[in-house]
Design an enzyme around this catalytic site. Structure first.
Site, PDB file in Angstrom:
ATOM      1  N   ARG A 290       0.952  -1.237   0.060  1.00  0.00           N
ATOM      2  CA  ARG A 290       0.129  -0.209  -0.048  1.00  0.00           C
ATOM      3  C   ARG A 290       1.013   1.322  -0.132  1.00  0.00           C
ATOM      4  O   ARG A 290       0.345   2.329  -0.437  1.00  0.00           O
ATOM      5  CB  ARG A 290      -0.827  -0.010   1.214  1.00  0.00           C
ATOM      6  CG  ARG A 290      -1.957  -1.004   1.222  1.00  0.00           C
ATOM      7  CD  ARG A 290      -2.785  -0.894   2.283  1.00  0.00           C
ATOM      8  NE  ARG A 290      -2.054  -1.286   3.876  1.00  0.00           N
ATOM      9  CZ  ARG A 290      -2.340  -0.706   4.875  1.00  0.00           C
ATOM     10  NH1 ARG A 290      -3.546  -0.594   5.104  1.00  0.00           N
ATOM     11  NH2 ARG A 290      -1.652  -1.364   5.891  1.00  0.00           N
TER      12      ARG A 290
ATOM     13  N   GLU B 161     -20.628   2.021  -1.117  1.00  0.00           N
ATOM     14  CA  GLU B 161     -19.737   1.507  -2.339  1.00  0.00           C
ATOM     15  C   GLU B 161     -20.336   1.390  -3.598  1.00  0.00           C
ATOM     16  O   GLU B 161     -19.726   1.814  -4.416  1.00  0.00           O
ATOM     17  CB  GLU B 161     -19.291  -0.042  -1.926  1.00  0.00           C
ATOM     18  CG  GLU B 161     -18.293  -0.162  -0.734  1.00  0.00           C
ATOM     19  CD  GLU B 161     -19.021   0.026   0.442  1.00  0.00           C
ATOM     20  OE1 GLU B 161     -20.199  -0.016   0.663  1.00  0.00           O
ATOM     21  OE2 GLU B 161     -18.032   0.477   1.604  1.00  0.00           O
TER      22      GLU B 161
ATOM     23  N   PHE C 270     -15.570  -5.101   0.151  1.00  0.00           N
ATOM     24  CA  PHE C 270     -16.602  -4.412   0.073  1.00  0.00           C
ATOM     25  C   PHE C 270     -16.601  -3.808  -1.120  1.00  0.00           C
ATOM     26  O   PHE C 270     -17.854  -3.485  -1.886  1.00  0.00           O
ATOM     27  CB  PHE C 270     -16.739  -3.037   1.276  1.00  0.00           C
ATOM     28  CG  PHE C 270     -16.134  -3.667   2.556  1.00  0.00           C
ATOM     29  CD1 PHE C 270     -16.968  -4.882   2.964  1.00  0.00           C
ATOM     30  CD2 PHE C 270     -15.459  -3.106   3.271  1.00  0.00           C
ATOM     31  CE1 PHE C 270     -16.390  -5.433   4.198  1.00  0.00           C
ATOM     32  CE2 PHE C 270     -15.050  -3.746   4.477  1.00  0.00           C
ATOM     33  CZ  PHE C 270     -15.544  -4.685   4.941  1.00  0.00           C
TER      34      PHE C 270
ATOM     35  N   ARG D  78      -2.288  -5.879   2.130  1.00  0.00           N
ATOM     36  CA  ARG D  78      -1.467  -5.263   3.119  1.00  0.00           C
ATOM     37  C   ARG D  78      -0.339  -6.173   3.834  1.00  0.00           C
ATOM     38  O   ARG D  78       0.245  -5.876   4.820  1.00  0.00           O
ATOM     39  CB  ARG D  78      -2.374  -4.653   4.139  1.00  0.00           C
ATOM     40  CG  ARG D  78      -3.336  -5.766   4.876  1.00  0.00           C
ATOM     41  CD  ARG D  78      -4.253  -5.141   5.790  1.00  0.00           C
ATOM     42  NE  ARG D  78      -4.198  -4.022   6.640  1.00  0.00           N
ATOM     43  CZ  ARG D  78      -4.921  -3.133   7.019  1.00  0.00           C
ATOM     44  NH1 ARG D  78      -6.029  -3.104   6.642  1.00  0.00           N
ATOM     45  NH2 ARG D  78      -4.635  -2.581   7.954  1.00  0.00           N
TER      46      ARG D  78
END
Lengths: 315, 280
Positions: free
Chosen positions: A8, A56, A81, A165
């Site tokens: 990230r 979203e 999501f 991540r």
């Protein structure tokens, strides 16, 4: 142990750099500023960051509208999501519409291990890979993440970047050039080919080292572009080694393994093993625990390769 | 001046009548379509395209064009007839509506049909896209405006309310949503299905400027759409009270005509009514 990185960071840095060079680049988030590591982007370009809140469907629709107005939106949110909640918007507003929008699915796969299956994103490749016009990329390390962001910014059309991540080492040399739709051969070997994607690439490389102790030379192929898949690389892997193991931090239904198998069975059939989450909701546990649990480790990949070669020999 | 306005209104009336006739023939030929919703929306579409929107069929991708997004994509027939008449593609192409390989799908495709801003069909997609477009104009300090036409039943989709919150939060007064309030959804009245009222209050509560209008009254529609008296800093919501099947007596307000295709006899009766209306 080599140094480990959170992709990230590379993502956020590359996005800021791309935004400095191209004023059309904007970011759309769903209250995901911190989890996308975009505080720096917001500080640098406060006007060019649109936070739609926890919404979203609207996030993806808004991105399509921004693209209609000439912008290049990077939509960044947690992958479970972003992909599941907004899948129809991804299909219709982006892919079918050929909107110039770049989806960035953060913390994908098993990265949210302890939070449970609601937050695991182990179906996102199957969902996105099924949609026409949508380019699907899973970078394996910071260097590839950086280059994938720049490629997505440079090329027109809808993209899905699946970004983890989970800490990974640099698997590519400094002079590596990411090429869209092209696999990278990280290691040559003629006994078995290990095709991996994302955070599993480094583990596949470690597995190949373990296999040398078994007298096995394994090729390791990083399949960063899941769609369009590098069919030639798959056929080449099948032809050279006669046995393929795929490894992904994703369900075994419809992800990298499925994509590779579709090519293998219709072009150059060889025995395969597909490693991933075996069609279940994962239990709770740290990401490392869950990878261990499902055999998505160097030792697990080695064991699968040896079993595959043994089974082939017995045929 | 007053005479100019009268002439303009008469021209809009004639145009809408002509497009209803063409739409009827088109749907009859295709054997498919959504005639009820097409006819409730047509006066709004004609008013927008022939008196409000700054669009140029010679330059369908001009960056400074106004954006019109048809969120109720199943009423593609009304949109195709309107933008063909504006000149985005030849009216003769309407004959291919829903035929094999035609670019005139049952729902509009922005990648194929010039003048179509958004590929819609599943409901609740248009307003989020409109919010994004309005944000893009805002970011560029550009004067072009965004208009979204939604059905009323489709306001049952939650995505609309996500977008409504965002539009008000970002103070998008360059965005207008027009609600085709024909009060009927596919199988029944909206109020018997999932109640929408008090609809105007809902939009006000979400932070929008709200006006209500007879959606078949060209003068009233024009006044609202050209008015500069709207509250600055608020997105605009125009609730247009309409009749499904407007213009044909036996279709009007009749839920059966959501997507029924007229028989040849019904089509002839309907065309006769429409012809008499324009001459009467």
């Amino acid at each position: 142990m080599s140094q480990l990185y959170d992709c990230r960071d590379a993502f956020a840095q590359a996005l800021e750099e791309a935004a400095r060079n191209d004023p059309r680049i904007v970011v759309v988030i769903n209250d995901s500023l911190g989890s996308s590591k975009l505080k720096g982007f917001k500080a640098a370009f406060p006007q060019r960051l649109v936070n739609v809140g926890i919404a979203e469907q609207n996030m993806v629709g808004v991105a399509a509208g921004l693209a209609n107005g000439g912008k290049i939106p990077f939509v960044s949110g947690a992958s479970p999501f972003l992909t599941a909640r907004a899948l129809e918007q991804i299909k219709v507003d982006l892919a079918y519409s050929r909107a110039n929008v770049k989806l960035c699915g953060m913390s994908s796969g098993l990265a949210y291990g302890e939070l449970g299956p609601t937050h695991h994103s182990i179906e996102d490749l199957a969902w996105t890979r099924a949609i026409a016009n949508l380019t699907v990329i899973v970078p394996a390390d910071p260097l590839e993440t950086t280059q994938a962001v720049h490629e997505a910014a440079r090329l027109s059309g809808p993209f899905f970047l699946r970004i983890s991540r989970m800490p990974v080492p640099q698997v590519h040399p400094a002079d590596y050039r990411f090429r869209l739709g092209k696999a990278s051969w990280l290691r040559q070997g003629s006994d078995v080919a290990i095709i991996a994607t994302g955070v599993m690439v480094a583990r596949a490389l470690e597995a190949a080292v373990l296999l040398t102790n078994d007298g096995i030379e394994a090729a390791v192929i990083n399949m960063a572009t899941i769609r369009p898949l590098d069919r030639e690389a798959v056929i080449e892997a099948a032809r050279r080694s006669g046995a393929i193991v795929t490894v992904e931090e994703h369900t075994v239904y419809g992800g990298l393994g499925g994509a590779v198998a579709e090519v293998v069975v219709t072009t150059y059939p060889v025995p395969m093993r597909i490693l991933g989450v075996p069609g279940v909701f994962a239990p709770t546990g740290s990401p490392e625990y869950l990878l261990e649990h499902f055999g998505l480790t160097p030792a697990g990949i080695r064991a699968a390769a040896l079993e595959l070669l043994r089974a082939r020999a017995e045929q | 001046m007053a005479q100019d306005r009268e002439d303009q209104l008469a021209a809009l009336r004639r145009k809408a009548n002509l497009l209803r006739q063409r739409d009827l023939v088109m749907i009859q030929r295709a054997g498919m379509g959504h005639i009820g919703g097409d006819f409730s929306a047509l006066d709004i579409l004609v008013t927008l395209y022939f008196a409000v929107l700054r669009v140029d069929p010679q330059h369908p991708d001009a960056p400074d064009r106004d954006r019109f997004i048809l969120s109720k994509g199943h009423c593609a027939g009304a949109l195709y007839n309107t933008i063909a008449e504006v000149g985005f593609f030849p009216t003769s192409e309407l004959e291919t509506f829903m035929k094999p390989l035609s670019r005139l799908n049952g729902h509009p495709d922005r990648t194929k049909v010039p003048g179509v801003e958004a590929s819609t069909g599943p409901l609740g997609h248009g307003l989020p896209i409109g919010v994004g477009a309005a944000l893009a104009a805002r970011l560029d300090g550009a004067a072009w405006r965004t208009y979204v036409l939604t059905g009323d039943g489709e306001l049952q989709e939650g995505s609309n309310w996500e977008a409504a919150m965002a539009a008000a939060h970002y103070a998008l007064d360059n965005l207008t949503v027009i609600i085709d309030r024909n009060r009927l959804q596919q199988g029944a009245p909206t109020e018997d299905t999932i109640r929408l009222e008090p609809l105007a209050d809902k939009w006000r509560a979400f932070g929008w400027a709200v006006r209500e209008v007879d959606g078949h009254d060209y003068a009233a529609l024009l006044e609202m759409l050209q008015s500069e008296s709207w509250e600055p800093g608020r997105p605009r919501c125009l609730i247009a009270y309409t009749h499904k099947g407007q213009g044909v007596s036996f279709m009007c307000d009749n839920v059966d005509w959501h997507h029924r295709v007229p028989t040849p006899e019904e089509a002839e009766r309907a065309l006769q009514e429409l012809r008499e209306a324009v001459h009467g």
